[in-house]
Scaffold this motif. Sequence first.
Motif, PDB file in Angstrom:
ATOM      1  N   LEU A   9     -72.098  49.136  10.646  1.00 49.54           N
ATOM      2  CA  LEU A   9     -72.095  50.483  11.229  1.00 49.54           C
ATOM      3  C   LEU A   9     -70.668  51.027  11.333  1.00 49.54           C
ATOM      4  O   LEU A   9     -70.397  52.184  10.973  1.00 49.54           O
ATOM      5  N   ALA A  10     -69.750  50.183  11.830  1.00 49.49           N
ATOM      6  CA  ALA A  10     -68.350  50.619  11.935  1.00 49.49           C
ATOM      7  C   ALA A  10     -67.761  50.892  10.548  1.00 49.49           C
ATOM      8  O   ALA A  10     -67.013  51.867  10.358  1.00 49.49           O
ATOM      9  N   PHE A  26     -71.618  41.661  18.757  1.00 52.52           N
ATOM     10  CA  PHE A  26     -72.434  42.881  18.729  1.00 52.52           C
ATOM     11  C   PHE A  26     -71.609  44.122  19.062  1.00 52.52           C
ATOM     12  O   PHE A  26     -72.154  45.194  19.257  1.00 52.52           O
ATOM     13  N   LEU A  27     -70.279  43.962  19.102  1.00 57.21           N
ATOM     14  CA  LEU A  27     -69.378  45.087  19.371  1.00 57.21           C
ATOM     15  C   LEU A  27     -68.369  45.248  18.230  1.00 57.21           C
ATOM     16  O   LEU A  27     -67.248  45.745  18.455  1.00 57.21           O
ATOM     17  N   ALA A  28     -68.736  44.829  17.025  1.00 57.72           N
ATOM     18  CA  ALA A  28     -67.840  44.923  15.859  1.00 57.72           C
ATOM     19  C   ALA A  28     -66.499  44.273  16.164  1.00 57.72           C
ATOM     20  O   ALA A  28     -65.434  44.823  15.901  1.00 57.72           O
ATOM     21  N   VAL A  34     -65.292  44.286   9.066  1.00 57.84           N
ATOM     22  CA  VAL A  34     -65.308  45.749   8.973  1.00 57.84           C
ATOM     23  C   VAL A  34     -64.496  46.186   7.758  1.00 57.84           C
ATOM     24  O   VAL A  34     -64.945  47.028   6.968  1.00 57.84           O
ATOM     25  N   PHE A  35     -63.310  45.617   7.612  1.00 53.58           N
ATOM     26  CA  PHE A  35     -62.458  45.965   6.469  1.00 53.58           C
ATOM     27  C   PHE A  35     -63.131  45.608   5.144  1.00 53.58           C
ATOM     28  O   PHE A  35     -63.115  46.393   4.185  1.00 53.58           O
ATOM     29  N   LEU A  36     -63.752  44.422   5.081  1.00 54.90           N
ATOM     30  CA  LEU A  36     -64.426  44.000   3.848  1.00 54.90           C
ATOM     31  C   LEU A  36     -65.531  44.982   3.462  1.00 54.90           C
ATOM     32  O   LEU A  36     -65.659  45.381   2.300  1.00 54.90           O
ATOM     33  N   GLY A  65     -79.953  62.288   7.394  1.00 50.72           N
ATOM     34  CA  GLY A  65     -78.747  62.285   8.202  1.00 50.72           C
ATOM     35  C   GLY A  65     -77.946  61.018   7.930  1.00 50.72           C
ATOM     36  O   GLY A  65     -78.290  60.206   7.063  1.00 50.72           O
ATOM     37  N   HIS A  66     -76.875  60.839   8.730  1.00 55.03           N
ATOM     38  CA  HIS A  66     -76.002  59.679   8.503  1.00 55.03           C
ATOM     39  C   HIS A  66     -76.753  58.361   8.687  1.00 55.03           C
ATOM     40  O   HIS A  66     -76.558  57.420   7.913  1.00 55.03           O
ATOM     41  N   PHE A  67     -77.602  58.271   9.721  1.00 56.03           N
ATOM     42  CA  PHE A  67     -78.244  56.984   9.969  1.00 56.03           C
ATOM     43  C   PHE A  67     -79.210  56.617   8.838  1.00 56.03           C
ATOM     44  O   PHE A  67     -79.268  55.456   8.418  1.00 56.03           O
TER      45      PHE A  67
END
Length: 292
Positions: free
Chosen positions: A106-107, A162-164, A170-172, A194-196
Motif C-alpha cells: 500500500l505504501a 502492519f505499519l509498513a 517499500v523501496f523494492l 479508484g486508487h484502491f
Amino acid sequence: MTSETLTRVRAGRPPGTEPRGKGLLKHAMIVLFGFVMLYPLLWLLSSSFKPTEVIFREPSLLPSKVQFSNYTDGWTALAHPFEHYLLNSALIAVLAIVGNLLTCSLAAYAFARVEFPLKKLWFALMLGTIMLPIHVLIVPQYVLFSKLDWINTILPLVVPKFLAHDAFFVFLMVQFIRGLPRELDEAARLDGCGHFRIYARIVMPLCLPALATSAVFTFIWTWNDFFSQLIFLTDPDKYTVPVALRSFMDAQSGTSWGPLFAMSVVALVPIFGFFLAGQRYLTRGIATTGLK
C-alpha cells in the motif's frame, strides 16, 4: 568478428569454447569455492551426529560414531518439545509476512502512483530509516512497548509489520510498480476505478515477483531474528527457535553441543523449504527491480 573469435578459429576451436585445461581449472576452482562456502553447514550437519565430547576433537566431517540420539534428546531437552518453539516462530513469521505484504505494498503504491505534498521528502526520509541500526531503535521501542504493556507478547514483533515498518520492502515494491505501464492505470480509471481498485485489481496481480521476494526475505529475517525476540520475549512458553537454541548453552553446567547442533539442523529445514519454494519468484523479483 572479434580478435578473440579469430584466435579461436585459427586454433581450430569453434567460437564460444575454451581450452580443455582452462575449463577444468575453472570448474575445479568453482568446486573448491563451493566447498569452502558449504563447509560450515557440512560441519554443523556432521557434528549433529557426533557425541558431544568428540565434536571439537574430531576434525573429520565423517563421524567415527554416528549418534542419532542427539535429535531425540534435543527435541525433548527443554521445558517444551521443540515443536512448540517451531510453532511460535512460524506464527510470528506468518503474521510478519502478511503485515509486510499488505502495508508495504500500500505504501509503495502511494509513493509510485499517488501525488501528494512533499512526496519526495517523505520518500527520502523513508529510505533514510534503512540506515538506522537496530541498536539505535531498540531502546525507544522497548520504552514505548513497555508503556503499552506489550512486553512478553508477540505484539512488538508483529504490529510494526502492519505499519509498513520495513522500508526496504517499500523501496523494492516502489521500484517494481514504477516499471509497470501507467496506461493500465489510465484505462482502469476510464472504467471508473479508484486508487484502491487499481491497486487491488491491476497493480498487485502484476507485482507477484516483488511480493514473493518480500515474503521470502521476511520469512528468513524473521525466522533468524534473535536479538529482538530475546529482548521482547521473557517467558519460556513464548520462546521462538533462536531463543530456544540459546537455552541449550548453560555457563554453569556446560553446553549440550550435540543436541544443540541437531536442533540447529532442524531449525534450518523450514528456511531451505521456503527458499526453494520461492526461489523462482525471488530471482525474478530481484532482477526486475534492479536489486542485484
